[in-house]
Design a protein around this motif. Structure first.
Motif, PDB file in Angstrom:
ATOM      1  N   VAL A  72       0.817  -1.216   0.000  1.00 49.55           N
ATOM      2  CA  VAL A  72       0.000   0.000   0.000  1.00 49.55           C
ATOM      3  C   VAL A  72       0.848   1.262   0.000  1.00 49.55           C
ATOM      4  O   VAL A  72       0.403   2.304  -0.482  1.00 49.55           O
ATOM      5  N   SER A  73       2.073   1.207   0.494  1.00 49.43           N
ATOM      6  CA  SER A  73       2.941   2.389   0.517  1.00 49.43           C
ATOM      7  C   SER A  73       3.281   2.867  -0.888  1.00 49.43           C
ATOM      8  O   SER A  73       3.678   4.023  -1.068  1.00 49.43           O
ATOM      9  N   GLU A  74       3.108   2.019  -1.895  1.00 51.05           N
ATOM     10  CA  GLU A  74       3.426   2.380  -3.276  1.00 51.05           C
ATOM     11  C   GLU A  74       2.204   2.838  -4.084  1.00 51.05           C
ATOM     12  O   GLU A  74       2.318   3.146  -5.258  1.00 51.05           O
ATOM     13  N   TRP A  75       1.035   2.894  -3.459  1.00 57.62           N
ATOM     14  CA  TRP A  75      -0.172   3.294  -4.170  1.00 57.62           C
ATOM     15  C   TRP A  75      -0.263   4.810  -4.238  1.00 57.62           C
ATOM     16  O   TRP A  75      -0.109   5.504  -3.235  1.00 57.62           O
ATOM     17  N   ALA A  76      -0.588   5.322  -5.405  1.00 58.98           N
ATOM     18  CA  ALA A  76      -0.751   6.764  -5.577  1.00 58.98           C
ATOM     19  C   ALA A  76      -2.148   7.185  -5.119  1.00 58.98           C
ATOM     20  O   ALA A  76      -3.128   6.467  -5.338  1.00 58.98           O
ATOM     21  N   ASP A  77      -2.229   8.333  -4.495  1.00 55.42           N
ATOM     22  CA  ASP A  77      -3.518   8.916  -4.089  1.00 55.42           C
ATOM     23  C   ASP A  77      -4.377   7.965  -3.261  1.00 55.42           C
ATOM     24  O   ASP A  77      -5.600   7.951  -3.396  1.00 55.42           O
ATOM     25  N   HIS A  78      -3.749   7.175  -2.422  1.00 58.82           N
ATOM     26  CA  HIS A  78      -4.494   6.233  -1.580  1.00 58.82           C
ATOM     27  C   HIS A  78      -4.772   6.896  -0.238  1.00 58.82           C
ATOM     28  O   HIS A  78      -3.861   7.223   0.508  1.00 58.82           O
ATOM     29  N   ASP A  79      -6.043   7.138   0.058  1.00 57.85           N
ATOM     30  CA  ASP A  79      -6.442   7.781   1.310  1.00 57.85           C
ATOM     31  C   ASP A  79      -7.534   6.943   1.961  1.00 57.85           C
ATOM     32  O   ASP A  79      -8.716   7.267   1.874  1.00 57.85           O
ATOM     33  N   PRO A  80      -7.149   5.823   2.583  1.00 58.75           N
ATOM     34  CA  PRO A  80      -8.145   4.892   3.088  1.00 58.75           C
ATOM     35  C   PRO A  80      -8.791   5.334   4.403  1.00 58.75           C
ATOM     36  O   PRO A  80      -8.237   6.150   5.140  1.00 58.75           O
ATOM     37  N   GLU A  81      -9.952   4.766   4.645  1.00 59.05           N
ATOM     38  CA  GLU A  81     -10.670   4.931   5.908  1.00 59.05           C
ATOM     39  C   GLU A  81     -10.293   3.743   6.799  1.00 59.05           C
ATOM     40  O   GLU A  81     -10.370   2.598   6.370  1.00 59.05           O
ATOM     41  N   GLN A  82      -9.889   4.008   8.022  1.00 60.43           N
ATOM     42  CA  GLN A  82      -9.513   2.943   8.950  1.00 60.43           C
ATOM     43  C   GLN A  82     -10.752   2.161   9.376  1.00 60.43           C
ATOM     44  O   GLN A  82     -11.830   2.730   9.556  1.00 60.43           O
ATOM     45  N   LEU A  83     -10.580   0.855   9.552  1.00 61.88           N
ATOM     46  CA  LEU A  83     -11.646  -0.024  10.027  1.00 61.88           C
ATOM     47  C   LEU A  83     -11.168  -0.781  11.256  1.00 61.88           C
ATOM     48  O   LEU A  83      -9.969  -0.928  11.472  1.00 61.88           O
ATOM     49  N   THR A  84     -12.116  -1.316  11.992  1.00 63.15           N
ATOM     50  CA  THR A  84     -11.776  -2.228  13.080  1.00 63.15           C
ATOM     51  C   THR A  84     -11.670  -3.637  12.512  1.00 63.15           C
ATOM     52  O   THR A  84     -12.186  -3.927  11.426  1.00 63.15           O
ATOM     53  N   PHE A  85     -11.012  -4.502  13.248  1.00 66.26           N
ATOM     54  CA  PHE A  85     -10.939  -5.913  12.869  1.00 66.26           C
ATOM     55  C   PHE A  85     -12.340  -6.483  12.706  1.00 66.26           C
ATOM     56  O   PHE A  85     -12.628  -7.177  11.732  1.00 66.26           O
ATOM     57  N   GLU A  86     -13.225  -6.163  13.638  1.00 66.80           N
ATOM     58  CA  GLU A  86     -14.595  -6.697  13.601  1.00 66.80           C
ATOM     59  C   GLU A  86     -15.349  -6.245  12.358  1.00 66.80           C
ATOM     60  O   GLU A  86     -16.073  -7.031  11.751  1.00 66.80           O
ATOM     61  N   ALA A  87     -15.184  -4.979  11.989  1.00 61.79           N
ATOM     62  CA  ALA A  87     -15.863  -4.473  10.788  1.00 61.79           C
ATOM     63  C   ALA A  87     -15.353  -5.184   9.540  1.00 61.79           C
ATOM     64  O   ALA A  87     -16.142  -5.557   8.667  1.00 61.79           O
ATOM     65  N   PHE A  88     -14.034  -5.378   9.459  1.00 65.22           N
ATOM     66  CA  PHE A  88     -13.481  -6.094   8.307  1.00 65.22           C
ATOM     67  C   PHE A  88     -13.990  -7.528   8.283  1.00 65.22           C
ATOM     68  O   PHE A  88     -14.390  -8.026   7.235  1.00 65.22           O
ATOM     69  N   GLU A  89     -13.964  -8.202   9.414  1.00 68.82           N
ATOM     70  CA  GLU A  89     -14.395  -9.603   9.483  1.00 68.82           C
ATOM     71  C   GLU A  89     -15.844  -9.784   9.059  1.00 68.82           C
ATOM     72  O   GLU A  89     -16.189 -10.774   8.418  1.00 68.82           O
TER      73      GLU A  89
END
Length: 104
Positions: free
Chosen positions: A72-89
């Motif tokens: 992900v450090s190499e992605w241009a214009d990447h501005d993600p929203e943080q999630l919890t483990f539970e939300a991802f699961e």
């Protein structure tokens, strides 16, 4: 340290959900498309490697997709929203269930 994030790609109306390891590599990835949030991918890097080693990569890719090929450090214009483990699961479990239940 593992992190979980999501971002939206407007051009294709796809939500991307990522589980990212300490080095920035995507270890699991979910893609949901359109207003119905239809699962189009739910890939695991570990499963992908196992399928590769077993000679079943095409079968895995066509069913579950693949994870991002760059950290992900190499992605241009990447501005993600943080999630919890539970939300991802929750998203992961739902998408995997829907994809796995489709006729192969």
């Amino acid at each position: 340290m593992t992190t979980w994030v999501r971002c939206h790609w407007d051009e294709e109306d796809i939500w991307f959900y990522f589980e990212v390891d300490a080095e920035g590599w995507v270890t699991r990835q979910v893609e949901l498309q359109g207003p119905e949030l239809t699962p189009i991918a739910a890939a695991s890097l570990d499963e992908w490697r196992q399928a590769h080693d077993a000679g079943r990569l095409d079968e895995y890719d066509s069913r579950f997709g693949i994870t991002a090929e760059l950290p992900v450090s190499e992605w241009a214009d990447h501005d993600p929203e943080q999630l919890t483990f539970e939300a991802f699961e929750e998203v992961w479990g739902s998408a995997r269930g829907q994809i796995a239940s489709r006729p192969g």
